[in-house]
Design a protein around this motif. Structure first.
Motif, PDB file in Angstrom:
ATOM      1  N   GLY A  12       9.508   4.149  18.606  1.00 50.30           N
ATOM      2  CA  GLY A  12       8.990   2.999  17.870  1.00 50.30           C
ATOM      3  C   GLY A  12       9.289   3.071  16.386  1.00 50.30           C
ATOM      4  O   GLY A  12       9.330   2.035  15.707  1.00 50.30           O
ATOM      5  N   SER A  13       9.509   4.286  15.867  1.00 49.93           N
ATOM      6  CA  SER A  13       9.823   4.425  14.430  1.00 49.93           C
ATOM      7  C   SER A  13      11.102   3.704  14.040  1.00 49.93           C
ATOM      8  O   SER A  13      11.076   2.831  13.180  1.00 49.93           O
ATOM      9  CB  SER A  13       9.902   5.901  14.030  1.00 49.93           C
ATOM     10  OG  SER A  13       8.635   6.387  13.748  1.00 49.93           O
ATOM     11  N   PRO A  14      12.244   4.044  14.650  1.00 52.49           N
ATOM     12  CA  PRO A  14      13.461   3.334  14.240  1.00 52.49           C
ATOM     13  C   PRO A  14      13.442   1.862  14.647  1.00 52.49           C
ATOM     14  O   PRO A  14      14.035   1.027  13.962  1.00 52.49           O
ATOM     15  CB  PRO A  14      14.588   4.090  14.950  1.00 52.49           C
ATOM     16  CG  PRO A  14      13.938   4.807  16.076  1.00 52.49           C
ATOM     17  CD  PRO A  14      12.542   5.115  15.617  1.00 52.49           C
ATOM     18  N   GLY A  46      12.799  12.280  -3.709  1.00 56.49           N
ATOM     19  CA  GLY A  46      13.814  11.264  -3.970  1.00 56.49           C
ATOM     20  C   GLY A  46      13.329   9.864  -3.655  1.00 56.49           C
ATOM     21  O   GLY A  46      12.249   9.657  -3.119  1.00 56.49           O
ATOM     22  N   ASP A  47      14.169   8.896  -3.988  1.00 56.33           N
ATOM     23  CA  ASP A  47      13.821   7.485  -3.833  1.00 56.33           C
ATOM     24  C   ASP A  47      13.798   7.013  -2.385  1.00 56.33           C
ATOM     25  O   ASP A  47      13.207   5.979  -2.086  1.00 56.33           O
ATOM     26  CB  ASP A  47      14.797   6.611  -4.626  1.00 56.33           C
ATOM     27  CG  ASP A  47      14.575   6.722  -6.122  1.00 56.33           C
ATOM     28  OD1 ASP A  47      13.462   7.112  -6.531  1.00 56.33           O
ATOM     29  OD2 ASP A  47      15.513   6.427  -6.878  1.00 56.33           O
ATOM     30  N   ASN A  48      14.462   7.728  -1.470  1.00 58.73           N
ATOM     31  CA  ASN A  48      14.528   7.273  -0.075  1.00 58.73           C
ATOM     32  C   ASN A  48      13.256   7.511   0.718  1.00 58.73           C
ATOM     33  O   ASN A  48      13.095   6.939   1.796  1.00 58.73           O
ATOM     34  CB  ASN A  48      15.697   7.942   0.654  1.00 58.73           C
ATOM     35  CG  ASN A  48      17.023   7.345   0.258  1.00 58.73           C
ATOM     36  OD1 ASN A  48      17.108   6.509  -0.630  1.00 58.73           O
ATOM     37  ND2 ASN A  48      18.067   7.775   0.913  1.00 58.73           N
ATOM     38  N   LYS A  49      12.365   8.336   0.258  1.00 58.45           N
ATOM     39  CA  LYS A  49      11.097   8.597   0.956  1.00 58.45           C
ATOM     40  C   LYS A  49      10.031   7.738   0.294  1.00 58.45           C
ATOM     41  O   LYS A  49       9.489   8.080  -0.751  1.00 58.45           O
ATOM     42  CB  LYS A  49      10.717  10.084   0.885  1.00 58.45           C
ATOM     43  CG  LYS A  49      11.730  10.988   1.547  1.00 58.45           C
ATOM     44  CD  LYS A  49      11.882  10.637   3.010  1.00 58.45           C
ATOM     45  CE  LYS A  49      13.004  11.438   3.642  1.00 58.45           C
ATOM     46  NZ  LYS A  49      13.575  10.804   4.793  1.00 58.45           N
ATOM     47  N   THR A  50       9.763   6.573   0.931  1.00 59.60           N
ATOM     48  CA  THR A  50       8.858   5.583   0.334  1.00 59.60           C
ATOM     49  C   THR A  50       7.604   5.395   1.181  1.00 59.60           C
ATOM     50  O   THR A  50       7.559   5.750   2.358  1.00 59.60           O
ATOM     51  CB  THR A  50       9.563   4.224   0.197  1.00 59.60           C
ATOM     52  OG1 THR A  50       9.814   3.701   1.506  1.00 59.60           O
ATOM     53  CG2 THR A  50      10.859   4.332  -0.604  1.00 59.60           C
ATOM     54  N   ALA A  54       6.915   5.285   5.259  1.00 59.75           N
ATOM     55  CA  ALA A  54       5.805   6.007   5.883  1.00 59.75           C
ATOM     56  C   ALA A  54       4.970   5.065   6.737  1.00 59.75           C
ATOM     57  O   ALA A  54       4.591   5.409   7.869  1.00 59.75           O
ATOM     58  CB  ALA A  54       4.939   6.670   4.807  1.00 59.75           C
ATOM     59  N   LEU A  55       4.702   3.870   6.227  1.00 61.36           N
ATOM     60  CA  LEU A  55       3.915   2.903   6.992  1.00 61.36           C
ATOM     61  C   LEU A  55       4.659   2.451   8.247  1.00 61.36           C
ATOM     62  O   LEU A  55       4.095   2.434   9.348  1.00 61.36           O
ATOM     63  CB  LEU A  55       3.566   1.694   6.124  1.00 61.36           C
ATOM     64  CG  LEU A  55       2.804   0.587   6.841  1.00 61.36           C
ATOM     65  CD1 LEU A  55       1.428   1.089   7.280  1.00 61.36           C
ATOM     66  CD2 LEU A  55       2.658  -0.619   5.930  1.00 61.36           C
ATOM     67  N   ALA A  56       5.944   2.096   8.101  1.00 58.58           N
ATOM     68  CA  ALA A  56       6.719   1.632   9.257  1.00 58.58           C
ATOM     69  C   ALA A  56       6.867   2.742  10.291  1.00 58.58           C
ATOM     70  O   ALA A  56       6.764   2.496  11.499  1.00 58.58           O
ATOM     71  CB  ALA A  56       8.094   1.143   8.807  1.00 58.58           C
ATOM     72  N   MET A  57       7.092   3.960   9.820  1.00 55.44           N
ATOM     73  CA  MET A  57       7.298   5.067  10.753  1.00 55.44           C
ATOM     74  C   MET A  57       6.004   5.532  11.401  1.00 55.44           C
ATOM     75  O   MET A  57       6.041   6.225  12.409  1.00 55.44           O
ATOM     76  CB  MET A  57       7.992   6.215  10.046  1.00 55.44           C
ATOM     77  CG  MET A  57       9.403   5.885   9.698  1.00 55.44           C
ATOM     78  SD  MET A  57      10.301   7.387   9.415  1.00 55.44           S
ATOM     79  CE  MET A  57      11.960   6.791   9.442  1.00 55.44           C
ATOM     80  N   THR A  58       4.875   5.172  10.838  1.00 56.10           N
ATOM     81  CA  THR A  58       3.593   5.452  11.493  1.00 56.10           C
ATOM     82  C   THR A  58       3.234   4.305  12.433  1.00 56.10           C
ATOM     83  O   THR A  58       2.797   4.537  13.564  1.00 56.10           O
ATOM     84  CB  THR A  58       2.480   5.650  10.446  1.00 56.10           C
ATOM     85  OG1 THR A  58       2.829   6.750   9.605  1.00 56.10           O
ATOM     86  CG2 THR A  58       1.142   5.946  11.107  1.00 56.10           C
ATOM     87  N   ALA A  59       3.438   3.082  11.988  1.00 58.64           N
ATOM     88  CA  ALA A  59       3.063   1.921  12.798  1.00 58.64           C
ATOM     89  C   ALA A  59       3.920   1.777  14.049  1.00 58.64           C
ATOM     90  O   ALA A  59       3.398   1.411  15.117  1.00 58.64           O
ATOM     91  CB  ALA A  59       3.157   0.652  11.950  1.00 58.64           C
ATOM     92  N   VAL A  98       6.455  11.940  12.203  1.00 51.49           N
ATOM     93  CA  VAL A  98       7.844  11.545  11.919  1.00 51.49           C
ATOM     94  C   VAL A  98       8.129  11.659  10.428  1.00 51.49           C
ATOM     95  O   VAL A  98       9.081  12.326  10.016  1.00 51.49           O
ATOM     96  CB  VAL A  98       8.133  10.111  12.421  1.00 51.49           C
ATOM     97  CG1 VAL A  98       9.494   9.632  11.948  1.00 51.49           C
ATOM     98  CG2 VAL A  98       8.047  10.050  13.938  1.00 51.49           C
ATOM     99  N   TRP A  99       7.314  11.023   9.600  1.00 48.40           N
ATOM    100  CA  TRP A  99       7.656  11.042   8.175  1.00 48.40           C
ATOM    101  C   TRP A  99       7.166  12.298   7.480  1.00 48.40           C
ATOM    102  O   TRP A  99       7.839  12.802   6.578  1.00 48.40           O
ATOM    103  CB  TRP A  99       7.209   9.772   7.470  1.00 48.40           C
ATOM    104  CG  TRP A  99       5.750   9.522   7.368  1.00 48.40           C
ATOM    105  CD1 TRP A  99       4.955   8.912   8.284  1.00 48.40           C
ATOM    106  CD2 TRP A  99       4.907   9.860   6.270  1.00 48.40           C
ATOM    107  NE1 TRP A  99       3.666   8.845   7.824  1.00 48.40           N
ATOM    108  CE2 TRP A  99       3.613   9.416   6.587  1.00 48.40           C
ATOM    109  CE3 TRP A  99       5.116  10.488   5.043  1.00 48.40           C
ATOM    110  CZ2 TRP A  99       2.526   9.598   5.724  1.00 48.40           C
ATOM    111  CZ3 TRP A  99       4.045  10.654   4.189  1.00 48.40           C
ATOM    112  CH2 TRP A  99       2.768  10.215   4.529  1.00 48.40           C
ATOM    113  N   LEU A 100       6.020  12.847   7.893  1.00 48.78           N
ATOM    114  CA  LEU A 100       5.566  14.105   7.274  1.00 48.78           C
ATOM    115  C   LEU A 100       6.504  15.253   7.637  1.00 48.78           C
ATOM    116  O   LEU A 100       6.750  16.139   6.824  1.00 48.78           O
ATOM    117  CB  LEU A 100       4.136  14.426   7.700  1.00 48.78           C
ATOM    118  CG  LEU A 100       3.057  13.529   7.096  1.00 48.78           C
ATOM    119  CD1 LEU A 100       1.707  13.776   7.767  1.00 48.78           C
ATOM    120  CD2 LEU A 100       2.963  13.732   5.598  1.00 48.78           C
TER     121      LEU A 100
END
Length: 183
Positions: A12-14, A46-50, A54-59, A98-100
């Motif tokens: 669901g993350s990607p 860096g700028d790519n970790k927003t 985090a919200l999209a990859m959790t939701a 996923v994001w952590l």
């Protein structure tokens, strides 16, 4: 082994993150998690970790877990404690993993001077790229402990399956224009 089924909702993350990135949705959350902070003169993440990512990859996994929890075939393949867990909580834990799980690897990339979204053809750079394929599994091992404790065999299976799935997703991301590298 059940690890592949427990981690299935992570897809669901990607599925959610790719359209968010492609069409630049949720712009107010497109802020770096590290807030621009540095260590030893280099960015922490860096700028790519927003926060948007985090919200999209959790939701994404949270929604996927809710959907899968309604499917008898999925519940039959996961360990009893996973099947009995609140699907929203389980999905949020998977999504957070996923994001952590990516953050330590991103930190190492920045400290080795590898720009966000890039690769380095050194021993350290290749090692980081390899771990990058399954880094969230390590986060899942920790975050899922209240629900399910992964055995070493589960971790090995999960790392292998996730790597096999992640590589074609990288290619798809590159083709869709949301990734700058193939690996």
């Amino acid at each position: 082994m059940a690890a592949r089924w427990v981690l299935l909702p992570v897809l669901g993350s990607p599925l959610l993150h790719a359209p968010v990135m492609r069409w630049d949705l949720a712009r107010p959350l497109k802020r770096p998690i590290d807030g621009g902070r540095t260590w030893r003169g280099r960015r922490l993440l860096g700028d790519n970790k927003t926060w948007r990512g985090a919200l999209a990859m959790t939701a994404g996994p949270a929604l996927a877990t809710v959907v899968l929890s309604r499917c008898a075939w999925w519940r039959a393949r996961v360990p009893a404690p996973v099947a009995a867990a609140d699907p929203l909580v389980l999905g949020a834990l998977l999504g957070a993993s996923v994001w952590l799980g990516e953050l330590p690897n991103s930190f190492l990339k920045r400290q080795f001077g590898i720009p966000p979204g890039e690769q380095q053809r050194t021993v350290a750079g290749v090692a980081i790229s390899v771990v990058d394929q399954f880094d969230f599994v390590l986060g899942a091992v920790l975050l899922l402990r209240p629900v399910w404790r992964m055995r070493a065999a589960d971790v090995a299976e999960a790392a292998a399956v996730v790597t096999a799935v992640h590589l074609p997703l990288n290619v798809a991301g590159r083709l869709l224009g949301v990734r700058s590298t193939w690996l």
